[in-house]
Design a protein around this motif. Structure first.
Motif, PDB file in Angstrom:
ATOM      1  N   SER A 315      -1.410   9.494  -2.233  1.00 56.98           N
ATOM      2  CA  SER A 315      -2.871   9.422  -2.073  1.00 56.98           C
ATOM      3  C   SER A 315      -3.312   9.327  -0.621  1.00 56.98           C
ATOM      4  O   SER A 315      -4.510   9.318  -0.338  1.00 56.98           O
ATOM      5  CB  SER A 315      -3.433   8.235  -2.862  1.00 56.98           C
ATOM      6  N   ALA A 318      -3.930  10.731   5.448  1.00 54.20           N
ATOM      7  CA  ALA A 318      -3.380  10.839   6.804  1.00 54.20           C
ATOM      8  C   ALA A 318      -1.923  11.298   6.782  1.00 54.20           C
ATOM      9  O   ALA A 318      -1.315  11.475   7.842  1.00 54.20           O
ATOM     10  CB  ALA A 318      -3.496   9.495   7.518  1.00 54.20           C
ATOM     11  N   ILE A 320       0.823   9.724   6.005  1.00 54.80           N
ATOM     12  CA  ILE A 320       1.808   8.782   6.538  1.00 54.80           C
ATOM     13  C   ILE A 320       2.410   8.004   5.366  1.00 54.80           C
ATOM     14  O   ILE A 320       2.154   8.344   4.207  1.00 54.80           O
ATOM     15  CB  ILE A 320       1.185   7.848   7.608  1.00 54.80           C
ATOM     16  N   PRO A 322       2.319   4.648   3.703  1.00 58.60           N
ATOM     17  CA  PRO A 322       1.726   3.308   3.605  1.00 58.60           C
ATOM     18  C   PRO A 322       2.698   2.271   3.046  1.00 58.60           C
ATOM     19  O   PRO A 322       2.642   1.095   3.443  1.00 58.60           O
ATOM     20  CB  PRO A 322       0.549   3.500   2.632  1.00 58.60           C
ATOM     21  N   PHE A 346      -6.531   5.827   9.095  1.00 58.36           N
ATOM     22  CA  PHE A 346      -7.958   5.640   9.378  1.00 58.36           C
ATOM     23  C   PHE A 346      -8.615   4.743   8.332  1.00 58.36           C
ATOM     24  O   PHE A 346      -9.821   4.769   8.133  1.00 58.36           O
ATOM     25  CB  PHE A 346      -8.715   6.965   9.557  1.00 58.36           C
ATOM     26  N   GLU A 347      -7.806   3.930   7.691  1.00 62.39           N
ATOM     27  CA  GLU A 347      -8.284   2.816   6.857  1.00 62.39           C
ATOM     28  C   GLU A 347      -9.218   3.261   5.736  1.00 62.39           C
ATOM     29  O   GLU A 347     -10.281   2.677   5.530  1.00 62.39           O
ATOM     30  CB  GLU A 347      -8.925   1.731   7.738  1.00 62.39           C
ATOM     31  N   GLY A 349      -8.364   3.109   2.578  1.00 64.37           N
ATOM     32  CA  GLY A 349      -8.174   2.170   1.469  1.00 64.37           C
ATOM     33  C   GLY A 349      -7.630   2.798   0.196  1.00 64.37           C
ATOM     34  O   GLY A 349      -7.413   2.094  -0.798  1.00 64.37           O
ATOM     35  N   LEU A 350      -7.372   4.110   0.213  1.00 68.19           N
ATOM     36  CA  LEU A 350      -6.906   4.748  -1.026  1.00 68.19           C
ATOM     37  C   LEU A 350      -5.517   4.278  -1.425  1.00 68.19           C
ATOM     38  O   LEU A 350      -5.190   4.229  -2.615  1.00 68.19           O
ATOM     39  CB  LEU A 350      -6.914   6.278  -0.866  1.00 68.19           C
ATOM     40  N   LEU A 362      -3.847  -2.042   2.633  1.00 68.14           N
ATOM     41  CA  LEU A 362      -4.814  -1.892   3.727  1.00 68.14           C
ATOM     42  C   LEU A 362      -4.901  -3.189   4.540  1.00 68.14           C
ATOM     43  O   LEU A 362      -4.992  -3.154   5.772  1.00 68.14           O
ATOM     44  CB  LEU A 362      -6.194  -1.520   3.154  1.00 68.14           C
ATOM     45  N   ILE A 365      -2.043  -3.350   6.856  1.00 64.46           N
ATOM     46  CA  ILE A 365      -2.211  -2.391   7.951  1.00 64.46           C
ATOM     47  C   ILE A 365      -3.200  -2.936   8.982  1.00 64.46           C
ATOM     48  O   ILE A 365      -2.951  -2.884  10.192  1.00 64.46           O
ATOM     49  CB  ILE A 365      -2.670  -1.023   7.378  1.00 64.46           C
TER      50      ILE A 365
HETATM   51  S1  SF4 Z   1      -5.636   3.307   4.371  1.00 64.58           S
HETATM   52 FE1  SF4 Z   1      -3.739   3.910   3.353  1.00 64.58          FE
HETATM   53  S2  SF4 Z   1      -4.189   5.861   2.386  1.00 64.58           S
HETATM   54 FE2  SF4 Z   1      -5.799   5.526   3.923  1.00 64.58          FE
HETATM   55  S3  SF4 Z   1      -5.085   6.547   5.803  1.00 64.58           S
HETATM   56 FE3  SF4 Z   1      -4.384   4.415   5.901  1.00 64.58          FE
HETATM   57  S4  SF4 Z   1      -2.327   4.421   5.038  1.00 64.58           S
HETATM   58 FE4  SF4 Z   1      -3.301   6.340   4.410  1.00 64.58          FE
END
Ligand code: SF4
Ligand code: SF4
Length: 379
Positions: A315, A318, A320, A322, A346-347, A349-350, A362, A365
């Motif tokens: 999901s 970006a 990456i 998570p 970029f936060e 939240g998915l 999140l 992170i």
């Molecule tokens: S919040 Fe989670 S899903 Fe969204 S960009 Fe960051 S790591 Fe990826």
């Protein structure tokens, strides 16, 4: 069970309601440089804290009164309902340059996007998250102030092209901009994805982006010459102008919104917002939504063990990892989190939203980013 949808379309567009002034305001000052002391009388619009970064806007009292509590986290002002207010500044007569930037910063504007030239300026006119209608509300109701703010931004950035990203199916426009439509589905409203949708590129050194809310604050500062002391919020489907620092408890009482033990109040949106630990918490700059999640309506996040299901990876827009990054953050291996592209997050939240075992990905992170920032190792 709460049903979360991804649509960024607006329901209510044309009214900004006022909120009765609270008797007390609580302004979060954590990580800021405090300028007010306990016992001090403050005027409305007086600077009470400054941002430690070179570009962050100052923080102001949204009402006159007396600072009754000051600690590392909060400054509380007992409001006196008086007219004591700072004098306006004549922003519009100032030419572009350092003095104008400094004045805007002192009025509470984040000047990072304004402090250097860029060829392309993108204005993000999409509603930030599902259930928050603020961006389209401003485009509908406050076009004149937005255009004042935009002209000021352009005088500082001197872009060659200015583009306005709007939800597909709408016809919003601002003079001097080219409107570009974007599918109104979360997370398409996030700046990184708006830039990609508008320019076709992911990495654009020649492009800056500002939210429509930032352009609005800039326009208000230019028009009134007064500091930013309130924010526009969508609360339970209606839009309000709320003084910064207004306690959530006051909003709930004023709007007759019931809250039971175990319910959660979330400042911000359903994907990126933060549950508050106390209803005395005040509304902050950049808060554009308030949601109440009833107890049991949605499974809460917990410090559970990752089961490597990969849902968060699938999901992540970006692209990456998570799961890996959040585990490094959990065990305070922040440099390793950075090595695995923490800064590309970029936060949205998915990842947290889709985590099978409801890990607070999140939050981990953000924790890692904060720790790297505090230690001076952030980008
Ligand atoms: S919040 Fe989670 S899903 Fe969204 S960009 Fe960051 S790591 Fe990826
Ligand atoms: S969704 Fe949750 S459980 Fe699954 S891999 Fe990601 S962090 Fe682990």
């Amino acid at each position: 069970m709460l049903k979360i949808h991804y649509s960024l379309e607006s329901d209510v567009l044309n009214i900004i309601n006022d909120i009765t002034a609270p008797s007390e305001i609580n302004i979060r000052v954590r990580n800021l440089v405090l300028k007010a002391k306990k016992g001090q009388s403050v005027a409305r619009g007086e600077i009470i804290a400054e941002h430690p970064s070179k570009f962050g806007g100052a923080y102001h009292a949204s009402a006159s009164g007396k600072a009754t509590k000051v600690n590392y986290h909060h400054l509380t002002i007992k409001c006196d309902c008086g007219e004591n207010s700072v004098e306006p500044v004549d922003v519009q007569s100032m030419g572009p340059g350092k003095d104008l930037l400094h004045t805007l910063q002192q009025l509470g504007i984040d000047i990072a996007p304004l402090s250097s030239h860029c060829d392309n300026l993108v204005i993000n006119g999409l509603n930030p998250e599902p259930g928050i209608f603020v961006a389209e509300l401003l485009l509908e109701c406050e076009k004149e102030i937005l255009e004042t703010g935009l002209r000021l931004a352009e005088s500082l950035i001197t872009p060659i092209h200015t583009m306005l990203a709007v939800a597909r199916g709408t016809s919003y426009s601002l003079s001097g901009t080219e409107s570009v439509s974007v599918k109104p589905k979360y997370p398409n409203s996030l700046n990184a994805l708006v830039i990609k949708a508008v320019t076709g590129n992911e990495f654009c050194d020649d492009t800056k982006i500002m939210s429509i809310m930032d352009v609005y604050n800039l326009g208000l500062a230019a028009k009134n010459g007064l500091p930013v002391t309130d924010t526009i919020m969508t609360i339970c489907g209606h839009n309000y102008r709320v003084p910064l620092g207004t306690p959530i408890r006051h909003l709930l009482n004023e709007l007759d919104i019931p809250v039971k033990s175990g319910d959660k109040a979330v400042l911000g949106g359903p994907f990126r917002g933060e549950a508050v630990y106390s209803l005395d918490e005040g509304v902050k700059k950049g808060d554009h939504g308030l949601f109440i999640i009833s107890a049991g309506e949605f499974p809460s996040v917990e410090d559970t063990t990752c089961i490597n299901c990969g849902e968060c990876v699938l999901s992540c827009p970006a692209r990456i990892l998570p799961n890996l990054i959040s585990r490094y953050a959990e065990y305070e291996k922040f440099e390793m989190a950075k090595k695995y592209d923490l800064d590309s997050c970029f936060e949205c939240g998915l990842c947290s939203f889709n985590c099978t075992v409801r890990r607070p990905i999140l939050q981990y992170i953000r924790f890692a980013k904060d720790q790297l920032r505090v230690s001076g190792k952030a980008e």
